[in-house]
Design an enzyme around this catalytic site. Sequence first.
Site, mmCIF file in Angstrom:
data_model
loop_
_atom_site.group_PDB
_atom_site.id
_atom_site.type_symbol
_atom_site.label_atom_id
_atom_site.label_comp_id
_atom_site.label_asym_id
_atom_site.label_seq_id
_atom_site.Cartn_x
_atom_site.Cartn_y
_atom_site.Cartn_z
ATOM 1 C CE1 TYR A 115 -2.652 -7.535 10.908
ATOM 2 C CE2 TYR A 115 -4.722 -8.643 10.374
ATOM 3 C CZ TYR A 115 -3.786 -7.652 10.114
ATOM 4 O OH TYR A 115 -3.981 -6.772 9.081
ATOM 5 C CG PHE B 252 -1.785 -1.116 1.474
ATOM 6 C CD1 PHE B 252 -2.041 -2.054 0.490
ATOM 7 C CD2 PHE B 252 -2.369 -1.294 2.723
ATOM 8 C CE1 PHE B 252 -2.866 -3.140 0.729
ATOM 9 C CE2 PHE B 252 -3.203 -2.371 2.972
ATOM 10 C CZ PHE B 252 -3.443 -3.303 1.981
ATOM 11 C CB THR C 192 0.739 -6.391 -0.319
ATOM 12 O OG1 THR C 192 0.095 -7.323 0.556
ATOM 13 C CG2 THR C 192 -0.321 -5.513 -0.973
ATOM 14 N N GLY D 57 -10.128 -5.408 3.562
ATOM 15 C CA GLY D 57 -10.244 -6.853 3.636
ATOM 16 C C GLY D 57 -9.142 -7.510 2.836
#
Length: 250
Positions: free
Chosen positions: A147, A12, A183, A178
């Site tokens: 997490y 991101f 990545t 979501g």
Amino acid sequence: MNVLITGASAGFGKALAERLVANGHRVIGCARRLDKLNALADTLGEAFLPVVMDVSDTASIPQIITDLPDNFKQIDVLVNNAGLALGTEPAQNASLDDWMRMTDTNIKGLMAVTHAVLPAMVARDSGYIINVGSIAGSWPYFGGNVYGATKAFVKQFSLNLRADLIGTQVRVTNLEPGNVAGTEFSNVRYHGDDDKAAKVYDGFKTMTGDDIGDILLWLIESPAHININRLEVMPVAQTYNGLTIAKQDS
């Protein structure tokens, strides 16, 4: 506009940095990996300042912010993007080291960077903090234990920042993505097992890092009198699951 992005070397953060520079903004790109930051700087030019920062080393962050060059010293937008998930084991089998590392990065690191940047925003009565949370902060799932708990903290911290900043023009948003492919998220979560990571995205059209970069850019360039408190986004293929019941044989 100067935008500081943590976790800017990939995912991101990288996607957002590219979009911001293309739109005429300057970016302070922070991450642990200098080689990746320098590669991005070679592409983006003088509008991108590479800064080595490990957000889990909280004691180092105030000095890093203080030492920014004059033309990057005013931080108009902070994007707290650095974060990670480690493991998918149930809590009773999970690694305590993984739990602590997620806490150090996702909670303590985010707090430390925010604490270093926020006072100047309040003094100017202008600024924007965007925290990258997760749907895991609202919706529990198997193996999400710590997490998800860290992202629940990020959500509540963002809302409490909004409460504290009443009467100022400083904005706060918690972005809650979501499932996102493209990545390093799942590769890190599975400790470098690329095959396991790839299977997370098999069989459906998921979001990409570029999609999230576009959303972040839209938030940053939204009108200054509007505050988007929370923004939860999922691919169309993903939705809420029903409550699970473990049935016993009668």
